[in-house]
Design a protein around this motif. Structure first.
Motif, PDB file in Angstrom:
ATOM      1  N   ALA A 216       0.819  -1.211   0.000  1.00 50.87           N
ATOM      2  CA  ALA A 216       0.000   0.000   0.000  1.00 50.87           C
ATOM      3  C   ALA A 216       0.855   1.263   0.000  1.00 50.87           C
ATOM      4  N   VAL A 217       2.065   1.192   0.534  1.00 51.11           N
ATOM      5  CA  VAL A 217       2.926   2.359   0.646  1.00 51.11           C
ATOM      6  C   VAL A 217       3.958   2.402  -0.467  1.00 51.11           C
ATOM      7  N   THR A 218       4.589   1.278  -0.715  1.00 47.91           N
ATOM      8  CA  THR A 218       5.609   1.203  -1.757  1.00 47.91           C
ATOM      9  C   THR A 218       5.574  -0.155  -2.423  1.00 47.91           C
ATOM     10  N   TRP A 219       5.927  -0.199  -3.679  1.00 51.06           N
ATOM     11  CA  TRP A 219       5.912  -1.422  -4.473  1.00 51.06           C
ATOM     12  C   TRP A 219       6.984  -2.401  -4.004  1.00 51.06           C
ATOM     13  N   TYR A 220       7.958  -1.917  -3.256  1.00 52.90           N
ATOM     14  CA  TYR A 220       9.106  -2.735  -2.861  1.00 52.90           C
ATOM     15  C   TYR A 220       8.952  -3.387  -1.484  1.00 52.90           C
ATOM     16  N   ILE A 221       7.968  -2.980  -0.694  1.00 52.65           N
ATOM     17  CA  ILE A 221       7.785  -3.530   0.644  1.00 52.65           C
ATOM     18  C   ILE A 221       6.333  -3.969   0.802  1.00 52.65           C
ATOM     19  N   ALA A 222       6.138  -5.255   1.102  1.00 54.24           N
ATOM     20  CA  ALA A 222       4.775  -5.791   1.183  1.00 54.24           C
ATOM     21  C   ALA A 222       3.993  -5.132   2.324  1.00 54.24           C
ATOM     22  N   GLU A 223       4.536  -5.210   3.543  1.00 55.80           N
ATOM     23  CA  GLU A 223       3.873  -4.610   4.705  1.00 55.80           C
ATOM     24  C   GLU A 223       4.820  -3.545   5.276  1.00 55.80           C
ATOM     25  N   PHE A 224       4.605  -2.328   4.857  1.00 53.31           N
ATOM     26  CA  PHE A 224       5.570  -1.256   5.136  1.00 53.31           C
ATOM     27  C   PHE A 224       5.758  -1.025   6.633  1.00 53.31           C
ATOM     28  N   TRP A 225       4.664  -0.830   7.362  1.00 56.22           N
ATOM     29  CA  TRP A 225       4.773  -0.465   8.774  1.00 56.22           C
ATOM     30  C   TRP A 225       5.192  -1.660   9.622  1.00 56.22           C
ATOM     31  N   ASN A 226       4.731  -2.855   9.285  1.00 50.83           N
ATOM     32  CA  ASN A 226       5.206  -4.048   9.980  1.00 50.83           C
ATOM     33  C   ASN A 226       6.698  -4.265   9.748  1.00 50.83           C
ATOM     34  N   THR A 227       7.191  -3.767   8.630  1.00 53.86           N
ATOM     35  CA  THR A 227       8.611  -3.929   8.305  1.00 53.86           C
ATOM     36  C   THR A 227       9.474  -2.934   9.064  1.00 53.86           C
ATOM     37  N   VAL A 228       9.190  -1.639   8.884  1.00 48.22           N
ATOM     38  CA  VAL A 228      10.074  -0.616   9.460  1.00 48.22           C
ATOM     39  C   VAL A 228      10.005  -0.595  10.986  1.00 48.22           C
ATOM     40  N   SER A 229       8.907  -1.065  11.571  1.00 49.35           N
ATOM     41  CA  SER A 229       8.809  -1.086  13.032  1.00 49.35           C
ATOM     42  C   SER A 229       9.802  -2.065  13.652  1.00 49.35           C
ATOM     43  N   ASN A 230      10.379  -2.949  12.837  1.00 48.72           N
ATOM     44  CA  ASN A 230      11.369  -3.887  13.349  1.00 48.72           C
ATOM     45  C   ASN A 230      12.705  -3.221  13.667  1.00 48.72           C
ATOM     46  N   LEU A 231      12.868  -1.986  13.292  1.00 50.14           N
ATOM     47  CA  LEU A 231      14.102  -1.276  13.633  1.00 50.14           C
ATOM     48  C   LEU A 231      14.315  -1.227  15.141  1.00 50.14           C
ATOM     49  N   ILE A 232      13.219  -1.225  15.911  1.00 50.38           N
ATOM     50  CA  ILE A 232      13.324  -1.179  17.369  1.00 50.38           C
ATOM     51  C   ILE A 232      13.917  -2.479  17.904  1.00 50.38           C
ATOM     52  N   MET A 233      13.845  -3.560  17.113  1.00 56.11           N
ATOM     53  CA  MET A 233      14.431  -4.830  17.537  1.00 56.11           C
ATOM     54  C   MET A 233      15.795  -5.080  16.891  1.00 56.11           C
ATOM     55  N   ILE A 234      16.237  -4.169  16.053  1.00 60.55           N
ATOM     56  CA  ILE A 234      17.516  -4.344  15.372  1.00 60.55           C
ATOM     57  C   ILE A 234      18.593  -3.429  15.939  1.00 60.55           C
ATOM     58  N   ILE A 235      18.291  -2.136  16.010  1.00 64.24           N
ATOM     59  CA  ILE A 235      19.321  -1.167  16.390  1.00 64.24           C
ATOM     60  C   ILE A 235      19.643  -1.176  17.884  1.00 64.24           C
ATOM     61  N   PRO A 236      18.644  -1.036  18.798  1.00 66.10           N
ATOM     62  CA  PRO A 236      18.991  -1.030  20.236  1.00 66.10           C
ATOM     63  C   PRO A 236      19.726  -2.284  20.706  1.00 66.10           C
ATOM     64  N   PRO A 237      19.335  -3.508  20.279  1.00 70.50           N
ATOM     65  CA  PRO A 237      20.091  -4.672  20.725  1.00 70.50           C
ATOM     66  C   PRO A 237      21.552  -4.675  20.273  1.00 70.50           C
TER      67      PRO A 237
END
Length: 232
Positions: free
Chosen positions: A26-47
């Motif tokens: 819905a947001v971009t042709w390159y990401i299926a679920e945009f918000w479910n995707t980018v919200s994972n940054l909270i589990m990638i960067i702080p750890p």
């Protein structure tokens, strides 16, 4: 939970056994679920910062492994929600089992007096991970994964309650707050799964009714989210 394959984008047809409530591409042709995707940054960067801090502080390797395992889960979840491919789904779900096993090991080893390895517990958790992986690859049933993951989480919760109640009572407030936040997330996750169609229709209706005011107050982001849906 949304039906699989409601829209196709850069990564092709959906092959995962799960497709979440968020509209695909819905947001971009390159990401299926945009918000479910980018919200994972909270589990990638702080750890990652947690792992670096653990290394600098000379902590045991099990703590470093815990941080890195959480990062791997975040990266796997990113790939899964970005592509909705079955292989990427496994990259998300199986590390969830492995990371929880690491957490369980840490929780049961937090009172030892010397730097040692509990080989019995380690063997049990590795065996559990291998059994879950083998069965899940064969049956491909998401409920099985969720039940196995739930068993590990339940073990962590019970152990945590014991620790903050009997061992470190001054951490009781933090422990119960963390548990409350986790249960709230679990509740919202179930609401999203069970009432997906109703919630999606309700949010679209609200947006179309108050579209001018929403654009004025929040700018372009609501338009990016809902304008593609309005054309369906």
């Amino acid at each position: 939970m949304a039906p699989a394959g409601d829209r196709e984008g850069y990564w092709g047809p959906t092959t995962s056994t799960l497709d979440w409530c968020e509209e695909n591409y819905a947001v971009t042709w390159y990401i299926a679920e945009f918000w479910n995707t980018v919200s994972n940054l909270i589990m990638i960067i702080p750890p990652i910062f947690g792992a670096i801090h653990s290394v600098r502080g000379g902590l045991e390797k099990r703590y470093i492994a815990s941080y890195l395992a959480l990062t791997v889960v975040g990266m796997g979840s990113w790939c899964f929600h970005m592509t909705l491919k079955y292989e990427m789904q496994l990259l998300d779900e199986l590390p969830m089992i492995y990371s929880c096993c690491i957490f369980v090991y840490c929780m049961f080893e937090c009172f030892k007096t010397k730097n040692s390895v509990n080989y019995h517990l380690l063997f049990t958790l590795i065996l559990f991970s291998l059994i879950v992986t083998t069965v899940y690859l064969k049956v491909k049933e998401p409920v099985f994964h969720q039940v196995m993951y739930g068993m590990l989480v339940f073990t962590l919760v019970v152990r945590s309650i014991y620790i903050v109640t009997w061992v470190y009572p001054w951490l009781r407030g933090l422990g119960y707050t963390s548990l409350g936040v986790f249960l709230l997330g679990f509740l919202l996750w179930n609401i999203d799964n069970i009432f997906c169609d109703s919630l999606s229709l309700y949010t679209r209706t609200l947006y179309l009714r108050y579209r001018p005011k929403v654009k004025f107050l929040f700018g372009i982001w609501p338009v990016i989210l809902f304008e593609p849906l309005r054309k369906q």
